[in-house]
Design a protein around this motif. Structure first.
Motif: not given
Length: 313
Positions: A22, A26, A67, A70-71, A74, A170, A174
């Protein structure tokens, strides 16, 4: 499913999730996005360096885009690992008392403001240049000041509103849901919470960050609902925006140097701390023991299995 009836640690779905992945996504995606921005600026003759920083609008668009990516990544990893998102999110408890939560959000922000002033006040005499840099950076991050530096203020405020709406999701999904369960699966609840504390120490207002981490973890574990935590974080964002706008308009416009203005607010910091500390510390003291119990994912899964078994009998 509870943490106790998983046949072996490897059967815990959170073992498949890797926190380093993760953080790696990022970092790499962030570099990629800003590299693309730099290339676009270069082709248009707009250099981005220390003397010509990014337009605040471009910065907010990049942060929002990162953001979202990444969301999505994941979320996909969770599906591949067999993690049921509904157990992570949970349900809002019936007849939940929202008013105390609003009070806790206000107290948390006030506590942060008070601790910041009390901690950096003596340092402003010991290392004045260091504190002054922090204060200037903090002031330059104000919404009104950044908005005045962009070529399209209205669109900047729109993107900023989207970012503020996205950031609680987020942070809750996360940081609290995924990383907490992953670290707890690897090290146990206590060590996972300690790891969160260590992670929060990188903040310039690290005392508040540690306290905030405790509050967020307690809210999530106690209510077993990510929705309650998201509402709490969103409420804090609104309060921060109100404070940012009011302090930029009134407090930061006082005559004198940056350090002199900051030092003159020490009484305000003590007052803020005295008003908020009993509420914030009291909440943690009364509820810290919930962190010793099962985490929300396993508690929600266990409850769902029990309801299903009862309905079949």
């Amino acid at each position: 499913m509870t943490i106790t009836n998983i046949p072996s640690p490897e059967d815990n779905p959170f073992f498949i999730i890797k926190v380093r992945h993760i953080f790696g996504w990022y970092f790499l995606l962030g570099i990629g996005i800003y590299f693309q921005i730099g290339m676009i600026g270069y082709t248009r003759g707009i250099p981005f360096d220390g003397k010509t920083p990014l337009d605040p609008l471009v910065d907010e668009i990049a942060g929002t885009y990162l953001s979202i990516l990444i969301l999505a990544l994941v979320w996909r990893q969770c599906r591949l690992a067999g993690i049921e998102i509904k157990y992570l999110v949970g349900k809002v408890p019936e007849r939940y008392q929202w008013l105390p939560l609003v009070g806790l959000a206000i107290a948390s922000v006030v506590f942060a403001l008070g601790v910041f002033r009390i901690f950096y006040y003596p340092l402003s005499f010991i290392v004045p240049s260091f504190v002054e840099k922090i204060l200037i950076d903090y002031r330059n991050s104000s919404i009104l000041i950044r908005g005045s530096k962009t070529f399209f203020p209205a669109f900047y405020y729109l993107i900023l509103a989207i970012y503020y709406a996205l950031s609680p999701i987020f942070s809750a999904f996360i940081l609290m849901a995924i990383i907490l369960h992953r670290w707890a699966a690897k090290w146990g609840n206590t060590r996972a919470i300690i790891a969160f504390f260590l992670l929060s120490l990188i903040s310039y207002n690290f005392i508040y960050s540690v306290i905030a981490t405790f509050i967020h973890a307690i809210l999530y574990v106690k209510t077993r609902s990510l929705l309650v935590l998201i509402f709490f974080l969103a409420l804090k964002n609104i309060i921060w925006v109100i404070w940012d706008l009011s302090s930029t308009t009134f407090l930061d416009n006082q005559p004198g140097s940056t350090l002199d203005v900051f030092r003159s607010q020490i009484q305000l910091g003590v007052l803020f701390f005295a008003l908020s500390a009993p509420w914030v510390i009291g909440f943690i003291y009364k509820n810290w023991s919930v962190l010793k119990g099962p985490l929300p994912y396993f508690a929600n899964a266990s409850e769902a299995e029990k309801i299903k078994a009862d309905s079949e009998t």
